[in-house]
Design a protein around this motif. Sequence first.
Motif, PDB file in Angstrom:
ATOM      1  N   HIS A 209      -6.901   4.003  11.443  1.00 38.85           N
ATOM      2  CA  HIS A 209      -7.561   2.867  10.736  1.00 38.85           C
ATOM      3  C   HIS A 209      -9.221   2.956  10.961  1.00 38.85           C
ATOM      4  N   PHE A 210      -9.957   3.042   9.825  1.00 43.60           N
ATOM      5  CA  PHE A 210     -11.446   2.935   9.985  1.00 43.60           C
ATOM      6  C   PHE A 210     -12.084   1.819   9.549  1.00 43.60           C
ATOM      7  N   ARG A 211     -13.121   1.452  10.322  1.00 43.51           N
ATOM      8  CA  ARG A 211     -13.651   0.138   9.843  1.00 43.51           C
ATOM      9  C   ARG A 211     -14.830   0.423   8.661  1.00 43.51           C
ATOM     10  N   VAL A 212     -14.874  -0.357   7.380  1.00 45.27           N
ATOM     11  CA  VAL A 212     -15.758  -0.132   6.501  1.00 45.27           C
ATOM     12  C   VAL A 212     -16.576  -1.478   6.175  1.00 45.27           C
ATOM     13  N   ALA A 230      -3.574   4.705  -1.833  1.00 45.77           N
ATOM     14  CA  ALA A 230      -2.020   4.976  -1.407  1.00 45.77           C
ATOM     15  C   ALA A 230      -1.199   3.921  -1.031  1.00 45.77           C
ATOM     16  N   SER A 231      -1.639   2.722  -1.201  1.00 49.95           N
ATOM     17  CA  SER A 231      -0.867   1.394  -0.758  1.00 49.95           C
ATOM     18  C   SER A 231      -1.541   0.355  -1.597  1.00 49.95           C
ATOM     19  N   PRO A 232      -0.968  -0.860  -1.781  1.00 45.55           N
ATOM     20  CA  PRO A 232      -1.470  -1.826  -2.322  1.00 45.55           C
ATOM     21  C   PRO A 232      -2.568  -2.481  -1.113  1.00 45.55           C
ATOM     22  N   VAL A 233      -3.556  -3.136  -1.541  1.00 50.35           N
ATOM     23  CA  VAL A 233      -4.375  -4.000  -0.456  1.00 50.35           C
ATOM     24  C   VAL A 233      -3.622  -4.918   0.271  1.00 50.35           C
ATOM     25  N   SER A 234      -3.824  -4.955   1.540  1.00 50.29           N
ATOM     26  CA  SER A 234      -3.156  -5.928   2.379  1.00 50.29           C
ATOM     27  C   SER A 234      -4.186  -7.086   2.929  1.00 50.29           C
ATOM     28  N   THR A 235      -3.809  -7.961   3.093  1.00 51.89           N
ATOM     29  CA  THR A 235      -4.662  -8.986   3.715  1.00 51.89           C
ATOM     30  C   THR A 235      -4.040 -10.032   4.736  1.00 51.89           C
ATOM     31  N   SER A 241      -7.097  -4.743   4.180  1.00 49.24           N
ATOM     32  CA  SER A 241      -7.081  -3.006   4.357  1.00 49.24           C
ATOM     33  C   SER A 241      -6.276  -2.532   3.160  1.00 49.24           C
ATOM     34  N   VAL A 242      -6.487  -1.144   3.104  1.00 53.87           N
ATOM     35  CA  VAL A 242      -5.709  -0.301   2.238  1.00 53.87           C
ATOM     36  C   VAL A 242      -5.619   1.277   2.501  1.00 53.87           C
ATOM     37  N   ALA A 243      -4.549   1.748   2.425  1.00 55.36           N
ATOM     38  CA  ALA A 243      -4.228   3.328   2.888  1.00 55.36           C
ATOM     39  C   ALA A 243      -4.880   3.860   1.692  1.00 55.36           C
ATOM     40  N   LEU A 244      -5.615   4.950   2.039  1.00 55.21           N
ATOM     41  CA  LEU A 244      -6.378   6.105   1.055  1.00 55.21           C
ATOM     42  C   LEU A 244      -5.616   7.193   1.163  1.00 55.21           C
ATOM     43  N   ALA A 245      -5.829   8.152   0.125  1.00 52.98           N
ATOM     44  CA  ALA A 245      -5.392   9.542   0.353  1.00 52.98           C
ATOM     45  C   ALA A 245      -6.684  10.204  -0.007  1.00 52.98           C
ATOM     46  N   ASP A 248      -7.835  15.914  -0.348  1.00 60.78           N
ATOM     47  CA  ASP A 248      -6.778  17.082   0.034  1.00 60.78           C
ATOM     48  C   ASP A 248      -5.557  16.334   0.288  1.00 60.78           C
ATOM     49  N   GLY A 249      -5.461  15.113  -0.046  1.00 61.55           N
ATOM     50  CA  GLY A 249      -4.040  14.533   0.436  1.00 61.55           C
ATOM     51  C   GLY A 249      -3.981  13.628   1.649  1.00 61.55           C
ATOM     52  N   ALA A 250      -4.908  13.938   2.658  1.00 60.52           N
ATOM     53  CA  ALA A 250      -4.709  13.446   3.986  1.00 60.52           C
ATOM     54  C   ALA A 250      -4.857  11.969   3.878  1.00 60.52           C
ATOM     55  N   LEU A 251      -4.033  11.230   4.471  1.00 62.75           N
ATOM     56  CA  LEU A 251      -3.921   9.751   4.611  1.00 62.75           C
ATOM     57  C   LEU A 251      -4.605   9.097   5.568  1.00 62.75           C
ATOM     58  N   PHE A 252      -5.299   8.049   5.559  1.00 59.25           N
ATOM     59  CA  PHE A 252      -5.801   7.163   6.439  1.00 59.25           C
ATOM     60  C   PHE A 252      -6.136   5.499   5.948  1.00 59.25           C
ATOM     61  N   THR A 253      -6.491   5.088   6.715  1.00 57.23           N
ATOM     62  CA  THR A 253      -6.588   3.325   6.233  1.00 57.23           C
ATOM     63  C   THR A 253      -7.905   2.733   6.379  1.00 57.23           C
ATOM     64  N   VAL A 254      -8.581   2.194   5.571  1.00 54.90           N
ATOM     65  CA  VAL A 254      -9.655   1.406   5.698  1.00 54.90           C
ATOM     66  C   VAL A 254      -9.600  -0.041   5.939  1.00 54.90           C
ATOM     67  N   VAL A 255     -10.416  -0.533   6.842  1.00 55.14           N
ATOM     68  CA  VAL A 255     -10.266  -1.995   7.134  1.00 55.14           C
ATOM     69  C   VAL A 255     -11.593  -2.813   6.788  1.00 55.14           C
ATOM     70  N   ALA A 256     -11.746  -3.741   6.190  1.00 60.01           N
ATOM     71  CA  ALA A 256     -12.788  -4.257   6.012  1.00 60.01           C
ATOM     72  C   ALA A 256     -12.836  -6.003   6.368  1.00 60.01           C
TER      73      ALA A 256
END
Length: 262
Positions: A209-212, A230-235, A241-245, A248-256
């Motif tokens: 999970h990375f902060r933005v 890659a997922s709905p926004v979670s609150t 937060s939301v999971a992104l691809a 190249d398809g690698a998954l990670f999550t951004v958190v604001a």
Amino acid sequence: MSTSSDEVFGAPCWVSLLTGDLDAAQRFYGAVLGWEFRPDRVGDGSAVAFHHGTPVAGLSALSGRLGMPSAWTPYFAVDDADVTAARIRERGATMAVGPLAFGTGRAALAADPAGAVFGFWQGEVIPDWSVGRGTAPAWLELRTRDAFAAAIFYGEVLDWAGDRPGCCTVSYEQDHVVLRHGHETVARISGGALEEDPDPLVRPRWHVHFRVPDLEEAMEAAARLGGRAASPVSTSSASRSVALADSDGALFTVVAPRGSAG
């Protein structure tokens, strides 16, 4: 001043992306997370990401010989890579690569009994790089089939919750396993993942999970450069937060922060 892995043993000490296109990955994460990049001193095919001048993560081009998908992987500090590798094999898990000499230390990739990939590192670590602080990832989360069994595995392999001074502590809080190093929460383990599910978000894996500052801006930048949500926004009460691809398809999550909603 450098720090040795045996001083922070058991704790996450780095995260790294294996990618099929290093140049595209640098463009993608530069736009989405605001990172800058410098060539890694270990040689061609790898780079170090910086945020405001501080190292954040490593990026490496995939070797076709490895047969591995593009993915983010957390690395844990150990004081003896050979001992760690032996513990992993003894517990029926898989050593995928190494331990191999790499730069100022030795690195290895493994898969736990449920199939989640992780790495470990013996050698110099970046001072003050700590999950939950500064520019390092906000947190790591292992989603696996059985959180209790996973905690036992990693505890035995990485010396969690032991008698050695400075070891990581483990607690069970609201159906999650929480890992702390000192006063910092550095990882969580959650149960319920399904090993055979076709959705990679549901299979056992370590999530980074990375902060933005703004969730929508990060999502729009990802879409412009070939990524996707890659997922709905979670609150939650404090964040979104939301999971992104990535491209190249690698998954990670951004958190604001929740107040950043657009």
